[in-house]
Enzyme design. Sequence first.
Site, PDB file in Angstrom:
ATOM      1  N   GLY B  13      22.120   8.525  80.585  1.00 41.31           N
ATOM      2  CA  GLY B  13      22.425   9.399  81.722  1.00 41.31           C
ATOM      3  C   GLY B  13      22.206  10.843  81.310  1.00 41.31           C
ATOM      4  N   GLY B  14      22.962  11.754  81.908  1.00 45.07           N
ATOM      5  CA  GLY B  14      22.806  13.189  81.638  1.00 45.07           C
ATOM      6  C   GLY B  14      22.993  13.529  80.173  1.00 45.07           C
ATOM      7  N   VAL B 157      36.709  15.400  73.263  1.00 41.94           N
ATOM      8  CA  VAL B 157      37.623  16.448  73.741  1.00 41.94           C
ATOM      9  C   VAL B 157      36.880  17.785  73.723  1.00 41.94           C
ATOM     10  CG1 VAL B 157      39.811  17.669  73.385  1.00 41.94           C
ATOM     11  CG2 VAL B 157      39.629  15.243  72.776  1.00 41.94           C
ATOM     12  N   ALA B 159      33.997  18.594  74.875  1.00 44.00           N
ATOM     13  CA  ALA B 159      32.543  18.464  74.701  1.00 44.00           C
ATOM     14  C   ALA B 159      32.107  19.085  73.371  1.00 44.00           C
ATOM     15  CB  ALA B 159      31.792  19.069  75.889  1.00 44.00           C
ATOM     16  N   LEU B 161      32.647  21.993  72.106  1.00 39.26           N
ATOM     17  CA  LEU B 161      33.563  22.945  71.462  1.00 39.26           C
ATOM     18  C   LEU B 161      34.132  22.328  70.184  1.00 39.26           C
ATOM     19  CD1 LEU B 161      35.599  24.140  74.600  1.00 39.26           C
ATOM     20  CD2 LEU B 161      33.726  25.353  73.467  1.00 39.26           C
ATOM     21  N   GLY B 216      29.695  19.843  92.600  1.00 40.15           N
ATOM     22  CA  GLY B 216      29.425  18.867  91.542  1.00 40.15           C
ATOM     23  C   GLY B 216      30.413  18.916  90.388  1.00 40.15           C
ATOM     24  N   GLU B 219      34.354  14.115  90.024  1.00 40.07           N
ATOM     25  CA  GLU B 219      33.790  12.774  90.106  1.00 40.07           C
ATOM     26  C   GLU B 219      33.477  12.484  91.582  1.00 40.07           C
ATOM     27  OE1 GLU B 219      33.264  10.675  87.478  1.00 40.07           O
ATOM     28  OE2 GLU B 219      33.922  12.286  86.158  1.00 40.07           O
ATOM     29  N   ASP B 230      41.998  11.549  82.864  1.00 42.83           N
ATOM     30  CA  ASP B 230      40.982  12.089  81.945  1.00 42.83           C
ATOM     31  C   ASP B 230      41.635  13.036  80.932  1.00 42.83           C
ATOM     32  OD1 ASP B 230      38.106  12.902  81.230  1.00 42.83           O
ATOM     33  OD2 ASP B 230      38.979  14.810  81.838  1.00 42.83           O
ATOM     34  N   LYS B 234      42.347  12.677  76.647  1.00 47.72           N
ATOM     35  CA  LYS B 234      42.050  13.704  75.637  1.00 47.72           C
ATOM     36  C   LYS B 234      43.299  14.041  74.825  1.00 47.72           C
ATOM     37  CE  LYS B 234      38.235  15.488  78.384  1.00 47.72           C
ATOM     38  NZ  LYS B 234      37.871  16.399  79.489  1.00 47.72           N
TER      39      LYS B 234
END
Lengths: 372, 372
Positions: B13-14, B157, B159, B161, B216, B219, B230, B234
């Site tokens: 995916g992305g 957690v 991304a 960072l 966007g 979800e 979510d 984390k």
Amino acid sequence: MAKQVFIAVIGLGGVGKAFLSQLEFVRQRLATQNPPIDLRLILARRSTKQLFSQDFAHLNTQTVASDLDSKGTPPPPFNETFGQLARAPGKVVLVDNTSDVGLASLYPMVLQRGISIVTPNKKAFSDKYELWESIFKSAANGTGSPSNGYVFHESTVGAGLPVLSSLKELVDTGDEVTKIEGVFSGTMSFLFNSFQPLGGGGGKFAAEVKKAKELGYTEPDPRDDLNGLDVARKLTILARIAGLPVESPTSFPVQSLIPKELESASSGDEFLQRLPEFDAQMDQLKEEATKEGKVIRFVGSIDVPSKQVKVGLEKFDASHPIAALKGSDNIINFYTKRYGSNPLIIQGAGAGGDVTAMGVTGDLLKVIRSLQ
Amino acid sequence: MAKQVFIAVIGLGGVGKAFLSQLEFVRQRLATQNPPIDLRLILARRSTKQLFSQDFAHLNTQTVASDLDSKGTPPPPFNETFGQLARAPGKVVLVDNTSDVGLASLYPMVLQRGISIVTPNKKAFSDKYELWESIFKSAANGTGSPSNGYVFHESTVGAGLPVLSSLKELVDTGDEVTKIEGVFSGTMSFLFNSFQPLGGGGGKFAAEVKKAKELGYTEPDPRDDLNGLDVARKLTILARIAGLPVESPTSFPVQSLIPKELESASSGDEFLQRLPEFDAQMDQLKEEATKEGKVIRFVGSIDVPSKQVKVGLEKFDASHPIAALKGSDNIINFYTKRYGSNPLIIQGAGAGGDVTAMGVTGDLLKVIRSLQ
């Protein structure tokens, strides 16, 4: 038998002592991991004494500083010390907790002997570009032979804050770093957060410098902070990691906060005594900033595409993260292609024995992982 | 001959596509370093297809996604795929860009086969504590055999960072982490920065949710963000690294922003249509905060000494770094003994394909360094 890794510590000031305490923590943890690692402190050295464990048995981290005083011998030339270390029956890590440029100039040779280096010594990485090149041509994690030593220096910028590792990861994964901007000096942070706090107020500049010195936030002679060279050294290191071959910390514009007339003051005390004569100039800067709804901060910045590095006073909007900094914290903003308009920000204490030692200890763990 | 490291990518995916682009960058760099490393993409798999390089030749990173569509075959059971990988003539790294809990449950077995794992898959590390234990008992960088695979999951957690690596370094060097607090969801960040911006204003809550969805930031069904799960996942991961054996993301208080009456709404659209009925409740919270000179933010926090983990709405002073967050940024504050009253702060985009993939690519580089 557990794999042995031998540790040699040079410099036992505030950072060195904090490092020894963290070394003990790490040593006990590694001894019980699977497979275990036997970390052995085999050398402690300061300017006037050296204590070397001839049989490579572990020196006690808790007593080594006093043992060095009582049992230490006059230190031999560095080359001789490195020769002693090279005879250790396993990998050696040199922990340089000094700010000695002479020692730094020997790093390439140390690395070529297979000895790794972890250090908060800014001089090694911010002096002439030739030395930088020579160090990384000699390092196993540079372009040197894989059998050479590794070198890490996280604490040279922002102490224990993950500044260099983050910048390296941005670069190593192919992000485009466009700009780095921040407050890189705890002293300068404290000074300007006091001189012009968000929301107004603050004292006269000379009085704030005096207060900062009394609280232990400055060097014994505050001019060693106010000349901007410490920040310039950190910017030199960041710029080089970002890919700019900056020649030296004096090869780009650095604004000194020492009035020309006081450069020749015979002592820090005389300097402090005469500094109030220049308060009017600083007050004028503060007033100008206030009129624009801004505050003054002493920052360093690197514009990567235009290769411009500079250090000095800048004005920031009250809403800017640099304006909102507190106490003596550092803040580093990485603007990159991936992060877009909002930078990756790292903030926190950027000076002090414990957090500086943490960066060094973290680097030691990186070396140990690389040696596995 | 250059040492070969074999890469298998599951999930395109992305994040998967961004990873492939970064993989190409890293591959070209490693090919020219000393000693060179020959990174080879040998498997690409998504839910309906798999493409495997039978002769372990490198698949083209730029065409593999379309080649998978045109030449891929129905994917065999995961076990069979891992068997194919285990036959590679060198070390293998599995890149799991899915959020598949079934795949996550196989990690221990994958690691035991000597295959390393890098992944942004939160499920693997935030599900039952038993799975966490099993993963790290099997990992070479846990308590598993040194011949097992390594596992890294920085992007689970914040991304890209440097959140987990920084927390690990605090723990591994012996700092005492007392509290972790932050905004861990880009969606929640955007929502509350819009609902109650610093300085006043902001729209109705339901309208802001609708806007976030249109841009966007949520979800497909915004309830999947608003239920707080979510963020709870984390927090579970952070708490475990900080040493708390949190059982699951539902074993501590998590405040859901879905009104009870709308939990059973048949679709995200019906939910959004009825959400304005509850605007008055949210406005009341906003007014209360405003009266105290504060703003509301959706945060997660871990109090380590008291072992309390919680997720939900909290009020923050305008001067608090959490209040000053912008856009959809994440912010993480680490309060520790060494850092004292001012926390170590990491801030920036915590979601998006490129920055999430960066964390994964950075982890891949860590594995490669560990394998040396």
